[in-house]
Structure formats: C-alpha cells, structure tokens
Scaffold this motif. Sequence first.
Motif, PDB file in Angstrom:
ATOM      1  N   CYS A   1       0.804  -1.076   0.263  1.00 17.84           N
ATOM      2  CA  CYS A   1      -0.176   0.010  -0.056  1.00 17.84           C
ATOM      3  C   CYS A   1       1.016   1.206   0.034  1.00 17.84           C
ATOM      4  CB  CYS A   1      -0.963   0.036   1.161  1.00 17.84           C
ATOM      5  SG  CYS A   1      -2.009  -1.397   1.147  1.00 17.84           S
ATOM      6  N   THR A   2       1.766   1.044  -0.828  1.00 16.58           N
ATOM      7  CA  THR A   2       2.841   2.384  -0.900  1.00 16.58           C
ATOM      8  C   THR A   2       2.705   3.189  -2.193  1.00 16.58           C
ATOM      9  OG1 THR A   2       4.504   0.664  -1.836  1.00 16.58           O
ATOM     10  CG2 THR A   2       4.529   1.104   0.454  1.00 16.58           C
ATOM     11  N   ASP A   3       1.661   2.908  -3.092  1.00 17.27           N
ATOM     12  CA  ASP A   3       1.427   3.830  -4.202  1.00 17.27           C
ATOM     13  C   ASP A   3       1.243   5.241  -3.949  1.00 17.27           C
ATOM     14  OD1 ASP A   3       1.071   4.660  -6.793  1.00 17.27           O
ATOM     15  OD2 ASP A   3      -0.570   3.535  -7.199  1.00 17.27           O
ATOM     16  N   THR A   4       1.823   6.051  -3.999  1.00 18.49           N
ATOM     17  CA  THR A   4       1.590   7.396  -3.912  1.00 18.49           C
ATOM     18  C   THR A   4       1.342   8.299  -5.142  1.00 18.49           C
ATOM     19  OG1 THR A   4       3.817   8.090  -3.596  1.00 18.49           O
ATOM     20  CG2 THR A   4       2.551   7.384  -1.610  1.00 18.49           C
ATOM     21  N   GLN A   5       1.148   7.652  -6.238  1.00 19.49           N
ATOM     22  CA  GLN A   5       1.168   8.482  -7.470  1.00 19.49           C
ATOM     23  C   GLN A   5      -0.013   9.467  -7.660  1.00 19.49           C
ATOM     24  OE1 GLN A   5       0.702   5.546 -10.490  1.00 19.49           O
ATOM     25  NE2 GLN A   5       2.809   5.193 -10.551  1.00 19.49           N
ATOM     26  N   GLY A   6      -1.240   9.354  -6.913  1.00 22.47           N
ATOM     27  CA  GLY A   6      -2.116  10.294  -6.883  1.00 22.47           C
ATOM     28  C   GLY A   6      -2.116  11.275  -5.828  1.00 22.47           C
ATOM     29  N   LEU A   7      -0.985  11.252  -5.049  1.00 22.49           N
ATOM     30  CA  LEU A   7      -0.695  12.347  -3.966  1.00 22.49           C
ATOM     31  C   LEU A   7      -0.080  13.591  -4.435  1.00 22.49           C
ATOM     32  CD1 LEU A   7      -0.283  10.175  -0.991  1.00 22.49           C
ATOM     33  CD2 LEU A   7      -2.315  10.812  -1.785  1.00 22.49           C
TER      34      LEU A   7
ATOM     35  N   ALA B   1       5.369  13.762   1.136  1.00 25.22           N
ATOM     36  CA  ALA B   1       6.308  13.961   1.978  1.00 25.22           C
ATOM     37  C   ALA B   1       5.744  13.766   3.382  1.00 25.22           C
ATOM     38  CB  ALA B   1       6.829  15.439   1.673  1.00 25.22           C
ATOM     39  N   ALA B   2       4.423  14.005   3.494  1.00 27.17           N
ATOM     40  CA  ALA B   2       4.049  13.624   4.939  1.00 27.17           C
ATOM     41  C   ALA B   2       4.095  12.202   5.465  1.00 27.17           C
ATOM     42  CB  ALA B   2       2.325  14.227   5.029  1.00 27.17           C
TER      43      ALA B   2
ATOM     44  N   ALA C   1       7.345  11.837   6.435  1.00 30.90           N
ATOM     45  CA  ALA C   1       7.543  12.467   7.572  1.00 30.90           C
ATOM     46  C   ALA C   1       7.424  11.751   8.940  1.00 30.90           C
ATOM     47  CB  ALA C   1       7.030  13.906   7.809  1.00 30.90           C
ATOM     48  N   VAL C   2       6.241  11.134   8.709  1.00 37.17           N
ATOM     49  CA  VAL C   2       5.564   9.914  10.002  1.00 37.17           C
ATOM     50  C   VAL C   2       5.849   8.707   9.698  1.00 37.17           C
ATOM     51  CG1 VAL C   2       3.515  11.693  10.400  1.00 37.17           C
ATOM     52  CG2 VAL C   2       3.099   9.617   8.558  1.00 37.17           C
ATOM     53  N   GLU C   3       6.671   8.397   8.897  1.00 39.12           N
ATOM     54  CA  GLU C   3       7.577   7.259   9.042  1.00 39.12           C
ATOM     55  C   GLU C   3       6.449   6.045   8.372  1.00 39.12           C
ATOM     56  OE1 GLU C   3      10.294   6.564  12.048  1.00 39.12           O
ATOM     57  OE2 GLU C   3      11.149   8.376  11.858  1.00 39.12           O
ATOM     58  N   TYR C   4       5.725   6.381   7.668  1.00 42.67           N
ATOM     59  CA  TYR C   4       4.727   5.137   7.153  1.00 42.67           C
ATOM     60  C   TYR C   4       5.374   3.896   6.657  1.00 42.67           C
ATOM     61  CZ  TYR C   4       1.318   2.214   4.828  1.00 42.67           C
ATOM     62  OH  TYR C   4       0.586   1.116   4.469  1.00 42.67           O
ATOM     63  N   VAL C   5       5.047   2.603   7.097  1.00 43.69           N
ATOM     64  CA  VAL C   5       5.506   1.506   6.601  1.00 43.69           C
ATOM     65  C   VAL C   5       4.413   0.573   6.538  1.00 43.69           C
ATOM     66  CG1 VAL C   5       8.011   1.675   7.426  1.00 43.69           C
ATOM     67  CG2 VAL C   5       6.225   0.779   8.834  1.00 43.69           C
ATOM     68  N   ASP C   6       4.601  -0.226   5.347  1.00 46.66           N
ATOM     69  CA  ASP C   6       3.244  -1.485   5.192  1.00 46.66           C
ATOM     70  C   ASP C   6       3.540  -2.599   6.263  1.00 46.66           C
ATOM     71  OD1 ASP C   6       2.076  -0.639   3.145  1.00 46.66           O
ATOM     72  OD2 ASP C   6       3.081  -2.103   1.721  1.00 46.66           O
ATOM     73  N   ARG C   7       4.725  -2.862   7.020  1.00 47.01           N
ATOM     74  CA  ARG C   7       4.614  -3.791   7.842  1.00 47.01           C
ATOM     75  C   ARG C   7       5.091  -3.101   9.355  1.00 47.01           C
ATOM     76  NH1 ARG C   7       2.655  -5.837   4.738  1.00 47.01           N
ATOM     77  NH2 ARG C   7       2.476  -7.615   3.449  1.00 47.01           N
ATOM     78  N   SER C   8       4.275  -3.087  10.294  1.00 48.22           N
ATOM     79  CA  SER C   8       4.446  -2.518  11.424  1.00 48.22           C
ATOM     80  C   SER C   8       5.900  -3.177  12.202  1.00 48.22           C
ATOM     81  CB  SER C   8       3.491  -2.508  12.459  1.00 48.22           C
ATOM     82  OG  SER C   8       3.790  -2.071  13.772  1.00 48.22           O
ATOM     83  N   PRO C   9       6.948  -2.445  12.944  1.00 47.55           N
ATOM     84  CA  PRO C   9       7.915  -3.089  13.432  1.00 47.55           C
ATOM     85  C   PRO C   9       7.319  -3.624  14.983  1.00 47.55           C
ATOM     86  CG  PRO C   9       8.065  -0.702  13.613  1.00 47.55           C
ATOM     87  CD  PRO C   9       6.935  -1.078  12.844  1.00 47.55           C
TER      88      PRO C   9
ATOM     89  N   CYS D   1      -6.106  -2.430   0.480  1.00 49.50           N
ATOM     90  CA  CYS D   1      -5.540  -1.218   1.396  1.00 49.50           C
ATOM     91  C   CYS D   1      -6.699  -0.558   1.601  1.00 49.50           C
ATOM     92  CB  CYS D   1      -4.694  -0.478   0.353  1.00 49.50           C
ATOM     93  SG  CYS D   1      -3.320  -1.252  -0.477  1.00 49.50           S
ATOM     94  N   GLY D   2      -6.684   0.006   2.900  1.00 49.05           N
ATOM     95  CA  GLY D   2      -7.478   0.776   3.608  1.00 49.05           C
ATOM     96  C   GLY D   2      -7.013   2.231   3.475  1.00 49.05           C
ATOM     97  N   GLY D   3      -7.330   2.936   4.180  1.00 53.01           N
ATOM     98  CA  GLY D   3      -7.074   4.389   4.513  1.00 53.01           C
ATOM     99  C   GLY D   3      -6.712   4.886   5.873  1.00 53.01           C
ATOM    100  N   CYS D   4      -6.499   6.172   5.868  1.00 55.11           N
ATOM    101  CA  CYS D   4      -6.446   6.891   7.163  1.00 55.11           C
ATOM    102  C   CYS D   4      -6.989   8.000   7.375  1.00 55.11           C
ATOM    103  CB  CYS D   4      -4.896   6.882   7.348  1.00 55.11           C
ATOM    104  SG  CYS D   4      -4.236   7.816   9.060  1.00 55.11           S
ATOM    105  N   LYS D   5      -7.635   8.714   8.429  1.00 58.51           N
ATOM    106  CA  LYS D   5      -8.356   9.727   8.540  1.00 58.51           C
ATOM    107  C   LYS D   5      -7.350  10.755   8.476  1.00 58.51           C
ATOM    108  CE  LYS D   5     -11.948   7.487  11.174  1.00 58.51           C
ATOM    109  NZ  LYS D   5     -12.403   7.324  12.444  1.00 58.51           N
ATOM    110  N   VAL D   6      -6.074  10.667   8.936  1.00 60.39           N
ATOM    111  CA  VAL D   6      -4.972  11.840   8.899  1.00 60.39           C
ATOM    112  C   VAL D   6      -3.898  11.851   8.205  1.00 60.39           C
ATOM    113  CG1 VAL D   6      -5.733  12.324  11.441  1.00 60.39           C
ATOM    114  CG2 VAL D   6      -3.782  10.785  10.811  1.00 60.39           C
ATOM    115  N   LEU D   7      -3.587  10.722   7.324  1.00 64.79           N
ATOM    116  CA  LEU D   7      -2.837  10.638   6.281  1.00 64.79           C
ATOM    117  C   LEU D   7      -3.396  10.178   5.205  1.00 64.79           C
ATOM    118  CD1 LEU D   7       0.485  10.694   6.189  1.00 64.79           C
ATOM    119  CD2 LEU D   7       0.488   8.054   6.805  1.00 64.79           C
ATOM    120  N   LYS D   8      -2.907  11.033   4.054  1.00 61.39           N
ATOM    121  CA  LYS D   8      -3.462  10.651   2.617  1.00 61.39           C
ATOM    122  C   LYS D   8      -2.795   9.511   2.238  1.00 61.39           C
ATOM    123  CE  LYS D   8      -6.272  14.322   2.500  1.00 61.39           C
ATOM    124  NZ  LYS D   8      -7.665  14.252   2.413  1.00 61.39           N
ATOM    125  N   GLY D   9      -3.496   8.827   1.047  1.00 57.94           N
ATOM    126  CA  GLY D   9      -2.966   7.580   0.516  1.00 57.94           C
ATOM    127  C   GLY D   9      -3.336   6.328   1.143  1.00 57.94           C
TER     128      GLY D   9
END
Length: 101
Positions: free
Chosen positions: A34-40, A46-47, A50-58, A78-86
């Motif tokens: 869920c790392t496709d950011t083409q539409g952002l 960049a956000a 900045a918040v270090e989003y990863v597909d697999r939580s440590p 893929c789902g989504g997030c209320k505060v992070l786009k994509g």
Amino acid sequence: MNVVTRREAVWRLGGAALALAGAAGCRKAMAFTCTDTQGLTPEEAAARVAVEYVDRSPDTSKVCVSCQQWIPPTGDACGGCKVLKGPAHPAGWCKLYAYRG
C-alpha cells in the motif's frame, strides 16, 4: 522397532503438504503493498515519509487496523487513514498511530 504403514505415510505427507499450502496462501494474501503515492501531491507524499509510514509495523501490537484513524478498505486490499493521505496496509504503522481500544 517403529514401523510406519503406507497409509500412515500418506496421511503424514498429505498433512504436511496441506500445512505448507496454507502457510503459502497466508503469506501471499499479505504480500500486497500500500505504498503507491502516484495520486498524491508532493506535500502529501512527503507527509507519509515524515511520519515514517511502513506497510509492515515493527511492533505487531501496533498496526493500522487497530488504530483510531483506520479507514477499512472498500474493494481493494488497502484501507486508508483519517489523518494521512494515500493507501494504508492493515499491518502497517506510522508515528500517528493511536490505539482504538
């Protein structure tokens, strides 16, 4: 001396094959990303960095699907997030994680 009959051998091999097939299926089901950011916009992409989003939580106890901000998927994996786009992976994580409890 422990003798294994042909029937026992077939059952054991069949059980092992079934277990391996099941494990491979689980691995394949979670193999999507869920790392496709083409539409952002560049700022939205960049956000995510900045918040270090990863597909697999440590930390498997802190994953997107248990976050207050999680938006369940509608059609794709893929789902989504209320505060992070994509897109957001159910097993993902970022610094904005907040346990839903």
